[in-house]
Scaffold this active site. Structure first.
Site, PDB file in Angstrom:
ATOM      1  N   CYS A   9      35.591  34.149  43.488  1.00 19.33           N
ATOM      2  CA  CYS A   9      36.510  34.131  44.641  1.00 19.33           C
ATOM      3  C   CYS A   9      35.957  33.133  45.661  1.00 19.33           C
ATOM      4  O   CYS A   9      35.154  32.265  45.297  1.00 19.33           O
ATOM      5  CB  CYS A   9      36.696  35.526  45.226  1.00 19.33           C
ATOM      6  SG  CYS A   9      35.208  36.273  45.899  1.00 19.33           S
ATOM      7  N   ASN A  12      32.544  35.471  47.634  1.00 17.34           N
ATOM      8  CA  ASN A  12      31.739  36.332  46.754  1.00 17.34           C
ATOM      9  C   ASN A  12      31.197  37.567  47.489  1.00 17.34           C
ATOM     10  O   ASN A  12      30.126  38.076  47.182  1.00 17.34           O
ATOM     11  CB  ASN A  12      30.588  35.552  46.081  1.00 17.34           C
ATOM     12  CG  ASN A  12      29.924  36.291  44.914  1.00 17.34           C
ATOM     13  OD1 ASN A  12      28.738  36.124  44.651  1.00 17.34           O
ATOM     14  ND2 ASN A  12      30.663  37.097  44.181  1.00 17.34           N
ATOM     15  N   CYS A  14      33.891  39.999  48.611  1.00 21.60           N
ATOM     16  CA  CYS A  14      34.963  41.010  48.503  1.00 21.60           C
ATOM     17  C   CYS A  14      35.501  41.089  47.077  1.00 21.60           C
ATOM     18  O   CYS A  14      35.154  41.988  46.320  1.00 21.60           O
ATOM     19  CB  CYS A  14      36.099  40.710  49.488  1.00 21.60           C
ATOM     20  SG  CYS A  14      35.611  40.835  51.222  1.00 21.60           S
ATOM     21  N   ARG A  15      36.381  40.152  46.709  1.00 18.95           N
ATOM     22  CA  ARG A  15      37.124  40.300  45.460  1.00 18.95           C
ATOM     23  C   ARG A  15      36.286  40.144  44.193  1.00 18.95           C
ATOM     24  O   ARG A  15      36.364  40.986  43.283  1.00 18.95           O
ATOM     25  CB  ARG A  15      38.296  39.301  45.435  1.00 18.95           C
ATOM     26  CG  ARG A  15      39.341  39.590  46.486  1.00 18.95           C
ATOM     27  CD  ARG A  15      40.263  38.421  46.718  1.00 18.95           C
ATOM     28  NE  ARG A  15      39.553  37.291  47.318  1.00 18.95           N
ATOM     29  CZ  ARG A  15      40.066  36.099  47.517  1.00 18.95           C
ATOM     30  NH1 ARG A  15      41.317  35.872  47.137  1.00 18.95           N
ATOM     31  NH2 ARG A  15      39.351  35.151  48.092  1.00 18.95           N
ATOM     32  N   SER A  16      35.499  39.049  44.097  1.00 20.87           N
ATOM     33  CA  SER A  16      34.806  38.844  42.813  1.00 20.87           C
ATOM     34  C   SER A  16      33.662  39.836  42.572  1.00 20.87           C
ATOM     35  O   SER A  16      33.483  40.267  41.423  1.00 20.87           O
ATOM     36  CB  SER A  16      34.361  37.390  42.624  1.00 20.87           C
ATOM     37  OG  SER A  16      33.451  36.975  43.592  1.00 20.87           O
ATOM     38  N   ASP A 128      43.283  37.785  49.558  1.00 21.98           N
ATOM     39  CA  ASP A 128      41.994  37.868  50.255  1.00 21.98           C
ATOM     40  C   ASP A 128      42.071  38.991  51.294  1.00 21.98           C
ATOM     41  O   ASP A 128      42.872  38.925  52.222  1.00 21.98           O
ATOM     42  CB  ASP A 128      41.751  36.512  50.937  1.00 21.98           C
ATOM     43  CG  ASP A 128      40.386  36.437  51.575  1.00 21.98           C
ATOM     44  OD1 ASP A 128      39.747  37.493  51.736  1.00 21.98           O
ATOM     45  OD2 ASP A 128      39.963  35.321  51.904  1.00 21.98           O
TER      46      ASP A 128
HETATM   47  P1  4NP Z   1      36.265  36.960  49.134  1.00 25.87           P
HETATM   48  O1  4NP Z   1      36.699  37.176  50.669  1.00 25.87           O
HETATM   49  O2  4NP Z   1      36.610  35.530  48.796  1.00 25.87           O
HETATM   50  O3  4NP Z   1      37.119  37.935  48.412  1.00 25.87           O
HETATM   51  O4  4NP Z   1      34.786  37.261  49.078  1.00 25.87           O
HETATM   52  C1  4NP Z   1      36.227  36.373  51.706  1.00 25.87           C
HETATM   53  C2  4NP Z   1      35.056  36.674  52.322  1.00 25.87           C
HETATM   54  C3  4NP Z   1      34.594  35.898  53.377  1.00 25.87           C
HETATM   55  C4  4NP Z   1      35.341  34.809  53.781  1.00 25.87           C
HETATM   56  C5  4NP Z   1      36.512  34.486  53.146  1.00 25.87           C
HETATM   57  C6  4NP Z   1      36.957  35.271  52.099  1.00 25.87           C
HETATM   58  N1  4NP Z   1      34.879  34.035  54.873  1.00 25.87           N
HETATM   59  O5  4NP Z   1      35.618  33.124  55.274  1.00 25.87           O
HETATM   60  O6  4NP Z   1      33.794  34.255  55.391  1.00 25.87           O
END
Ligand code: 4NP
Length: 157
Positions: A9, A12, A14-16, A128
């Site tokens: 994702c 790294n 939340c989703r992945s 997201d």
């Molecule tokens: P992820 O979510 O891609 O599912 O881990 C996010 C976590 C942090 C951020 C963006 C998406 N960020 O911009 O910090």
């Protein structure tokens, strides 16, 4: 030979990492863990070394799933190491493909959107959840559980 699967994702956190944990949970339950190596990574490097977002970890724990991985950024080596790279949204898919082009040669990994293994017609991407409310984390887990079900069926057939 173990099949090597990498979930990707943006951050790294939340989703992945949730996808990695859902997958690990399933293969453990089905006693398939010796058949796979599983990891996750982000296209971005802002959160490297951190545990997953607390909201994501708490939502997963309510389903009996423990998210334990720490964030890392995807590297060019991953395209040679992994058999399958599974992306969460269209932007991750584009970023991973453009990174792959930097290799300038053919590589082992197949790159696929994770939800291409899902039967659900209402989502083509895992949204997201980072800037949204708690329901976003439940939605992510519902989508991941469904797609990983389809992924495992696809891998068994
Ligand atoms: P992820 O979510 O891609 O599912 O881990 C996010 C976590 C942090 C951020 C963006 C998406 N960020 O911009 O910090």
């Amino acid at each position: 030979m173990k099949k090597k699967v990498l979930f990707v994702c943006l951050g790294n956190i939340c989703r992945s990492p949730a996808a990695e944990a859902v997958f690990l949970n399933r293969i453990h339950k089905e006693k398939l863990n010796n058949q796979f190596e599983v990891d996750s990574a982000g296209t971005g490097g802002w959160h490297v070394g951190r545990l997953a977002d607390l909201r994501m970890r708490e939502a997963a724990l309510k389903r009996g799933i423990s998210i334990e991985s720490r964030a890392r950024q995807i590297s060019l080596k991953d395209f040679e190491d992994f058999d399958l790279i599974l992306t969460m949204d269209n932007s991750n898919f584009a970023d991973v493909n453009s990174l792959a082009k930097e290799l300038g040669k053919t590589f082992k990994a197949k790159i696929r959107p994770l939800l291409s293994y899902s039967d659900r017609k209402d989502f083509t991407e895992v949204p997201d959840p980072y800037y949204g409310g708690d329901s976003g984390f439940e939605e992510v887990l519902d989508l991941l559980e469904d797609a990983i079900n389809g992924l495992l069926q696809n891998m068994e057939s």
